[in-house]
Design an enzyme around this catalytic site. Sequence first.
Site, PDB file in Angstrom:
ATOM      1  N   CYS A 158       0.833  -1.211   0.000  1.00  0.00           N
ATOM      2  CA  CYS A 158       0.000   0.000   0.000  1.00  0.00           C
ATOM      3  C   CYS A 158       0.862   1.253   0.000  1.00  0.00           C
ATOM      4  CB  CYS A 158      -0.959  -0.004   1.190  1.00  0.00           C
ATOM      5  SG  CYS A 158      -0.149  -0.177   2.797  1.00  0.00           S
ATOM      6  N   HIS A 202      -1.712   1.136   7.636  1.00  0.00           N
ATOM      7  CA  HIS A 202      -2.134   1.031   6.241  1.00  0.00           C
ATOM      8  C   HIS A 202      -2.120   2.421   5.615  1.00  0.00           C
ATOM      9  CE1 HIS A 202      -4.173  -0.440   2.696  1.00  0.00           C
ATOM     10  NE2 HIS A 202      -5.182   0.405   2.879  1.00  0.00           N
TER      11      HIS A 202
END
Length: 525
Positions: free
Chosen positions: A185, A479
């Site tokens: 990510c 994240h």
Amino acid sequence: MSPPAAGCCHVTGFKVENWKQNLRVIYQCFVWSGSAEARKRKAKSCICHMCGAHLNRLHSCLYCVFFGCFTKKHIHEHAKAKRHNLAIDLLYGGIYCFMCQDYIYDKDMEQIAKEEQRKAWKLQAFTPTMVSHYQCTMTGIGEKYSTWEPTKRELELLRHNPKRRKITTNCTIGLRGLINLGNTCFMNCIVQALTHTPLLRDFFLSDRHKCEMQSPSSCLVCEMSTLFQEFYSGHRSPHIPYRLLHLVWTHARHLAGYEQQDAHEFLIAALDVLHRHCKGDDNGKKANNPNHCNCIIDQIFTGGLQSDVTCQVCHGVSTTIDPFWDISLDLPGSSTPFWPLSPGSDGSVVNGESHVTGTTTLTDCLRRFTRPEHLGSSAKIKCSGCHSYQESTKQLTMKKLPIVACFHLKRFEHSAKLRRKITTYVSFPLELDMTPFMASSKESRMNGQYQQPADSLNNDNKYSLFAVVNHQGTLESGHYTSFIRQHKDQWFKCDDAIITKASIKDVLDSEGYLLFYHKQFLEYE
């Protein structure tokens, strides 16, 4: 698609008797200069009437005989004093309107410019090949493309294929999710920011990269070119960036592996590899200074940071200027002492940021970054004036602003005693004026503050937000996502393969880790 017939409304005052003939004379004598005699005349007469310079982007007033520098704003001063609102660029032939503060389009003027340009080429007996070479060598920023005019064959094809792809305000071309290949990510959010960087997009979609590496398959710039084509192909299914990941692992080995990496570290590594692989490009070779590259990465992302070290005894100043791709800003809550909030925390608006009491703003962080810092007795420097080691102060300011300014909010703190994430909320604006933090504004500072100039029309240092990278979670488990601007005031959230519409409030309320701003006004040199 042809440009609209309606253009700038301020040209009406210029279009009086014999205006076409007057404009043709200016193009013939001072812009295209087809004959040797005309070129000599241009070289002798085209100097700024205020400073006598030949360069600095000379413009000619369209209402009277006056040449002035655009860079030093001498032509602006003339336009304001005489109320002569139109001028012509003597190198490229563009018409500038001082009321619109931009180069403008007018169908009739454009036609005259094209006709006189063709006449000049004929006078110089240019063949098509020579014209192409002339166009490439007349500008320092890539190649200068002439206006596309369809051939008979192309006109026939256009008639038989009437369907057109229109770019509307609701168009989603350029939006595409990216598959997470295992803790990637950090890479996906940076790719989204880069593919929505306007000038970088224009460079790659116009096929400007000419690879000179022995193995194009190992060239990261070639892969980025392919990536842009994938993003703007119109396909809606998520793209799998496995080749990009492989090349990053190959050229930036410290990022190899499936562990979660830092998005900021990936950005700097990606820009570094792209910069190195661009050096074989024509643009990269054009730099006269061997220590300075003129590749597309440097043109867009490189700025100049000025460091002034002042001796506390003789007040002598030692100045150095270093290139930068991003600015890393300390946050309140870190172990580094943060400067008290500036006046403005009383609810006023500073740099477009609505200040709530106790809220830290991006402007606060930039003020802290550019404030004078006393180095102390443990960090004495040898003063060239005193010829001995003395205490000093150091101040950082912006000498040259990049086209894209990237601000890194230092949310991850690593020290011998501490490893943690700083979650302090930082308010950041949609529009940012960097004038207070320029080296040229240093004299206007008073105790780290800046007095806003009366001339609010100076837009040279104004930026617009176009991408934000966020980190959710902790230092150990988190994240990355990003917000990107597709059109004006249209924002989308990119969470790996999932793209969803976002509001401006969603963007401005987010925590913020990397902030990408694009200059509102660009000037060529």
